[in-house]
Motif scaffolding. Sequence first.
Motif, short mmCIF file in Angstrom:
data_model
loop_
_atom_site.label_atom_id
_atom_site.label_comp_id
_atom_site.label_asym_id
_atom_site.label_seq_id
_atom_site.Cartn_x
_atom_site.Cartn_y
_atom_site.Cartn_z
N VAL A 4 0.85 -1.18 0.00
CA VAL A 4 0.00 0.00 0.00
C VAL A 4 0.89 1.23 0.00
CG1 VAL A 4 -1.85 -1.19 1.25
CG2 VAL A 4 -0.15 0.12 2.54
N GLU A 5 0.27 2.37 -0.10
CA GLU A 5 1.00 3.62 0.00
C GLU A 5 0.44 4.43 1.16
OE1 GLU A 5 2.04 7.70 -2.47
OE2 GLU A 5 0.90 6.12 -3.46
N VAL A 6 1.34 4.89 2.04
CA VAL A 6 0.96 5.84 3.08
C VAL A 6 1.03 7.21 2.40
CG1 VAL A 6 1.48 6.80 5.35
CG2 VAL A 6 1.88 4.35 4.90
N VAL A 7 -0.13 7.75 2.07
CA VAL A 7 -0.22 8.99 1.27
C VAL A 7 -0.04 10.23 2.13
CG1 VAL A 7 -1.71 10.31 -0.27
CG2 VAL A 7 -1.75 7.82 -0.35
N GLN A 8 -0.65 10.23 3.31
CA GLN A 8 -0.56 11.37 4.22
C GLN A 8 -0.55 10.87 5.66
OE1 GLN A 8 -3.98 13.87 3.32
NE2 GLN A 8 -2.68 15.29 2.20
N LEU A 9 0.09 11.66 6.52
CA LEU A 9 0.07 11.45 7.96
C LEU A 9 -0.30 12.77 8.62
CD1 LEU A 9 3.40 9.44 8.23
CD2 LEU A 9 1.11 8.52 8.64
N GLY A 90 -4.70 1.78 -1.57
CA GLY A 90 -4.50 0.40 -1.99
C GLY A 90 -5.08 -0.65 -1.07
N VAL A 91 -5.87 -0.23 -0.07
CA VAL A 91 -6.50 -1.20 0.82
C VAL A 91 -7.87 -0.67 1.26
CG1 VAL A 91 -5.44 -0.29 2.95
CG2 VAL A 91 -6.18 -2.67 2.85
N ASP A 92 -8.84 -1.58 1.34
CA ASP A 92 -10.17 -1.22 1.85
C ASP A 92 -10.13 -1.34 3.37
OD1 ASP A 92 -12.81 -0.81 2.46
OD2 ASP A 92 -13.56 -2.59 1.41
N ILE A 93 -9.61 -0.33 4.02
CA ILE A 93 -9.42 -0.37 5.47
C ILE A 93 -10.75 -0.48 6.21
CG2 ILE A 93 -9.33 2.14 5.83
CD1 ILE A 93 -7.13 -0.55 7.55
#
Length: 170
Positions: A4-9, A90-93
């Motif tokens: 997945v991609e961590v897009v923002q924090l 990239g994931v259905d959290i």
Amino acid sequence: MTMVEVVQLLLSPTHRYVGRPADGPTPTQENELVDSVEVRRTLGIVGDRYFAHPAHRRAAITLMAAENLPVHINAAADLRQTRRNVLLKGVDIDACVGSTVSLDSGSGPVLLAVNSAARPCAWMETTIGAGAQRALRGKGGVRCTPLSDGVLTLGTAEFTITDTDSHGAR
């Protein structure tokens, strides 16, 4: 495992959404979007408004899928408006409620008990735009308890569902 991609924090040391949504959020001087966050077991994100607050232990960290941001309402919608901590692509959290998940952005896995849905509130209408609260129903992200210490950073990460036992009953 899924990449997945961590897009923002988002690291938000203050509560910005107090009072009525019509009054608007409290302004902030600091940039709440950061490149990395330090996670502490059962306590949350170091420096965040909910860190070590007993009432928020089951919701110490919130995750949201980037695919669910209502960009059709506001092209600039991001974590600053939704007030979630981690934006993943990239994931259905939202489908992971009741599971334990692992997120490893390169510094080792951070385990999270996905306790419940993070339901959108009326503030979404003010911060994102008309129709945002309805658009986010059922896909507003999840509330989690961190089960390990670690660091999350922007970029590619390994996402794994490690346990599907119900943590909502804990």
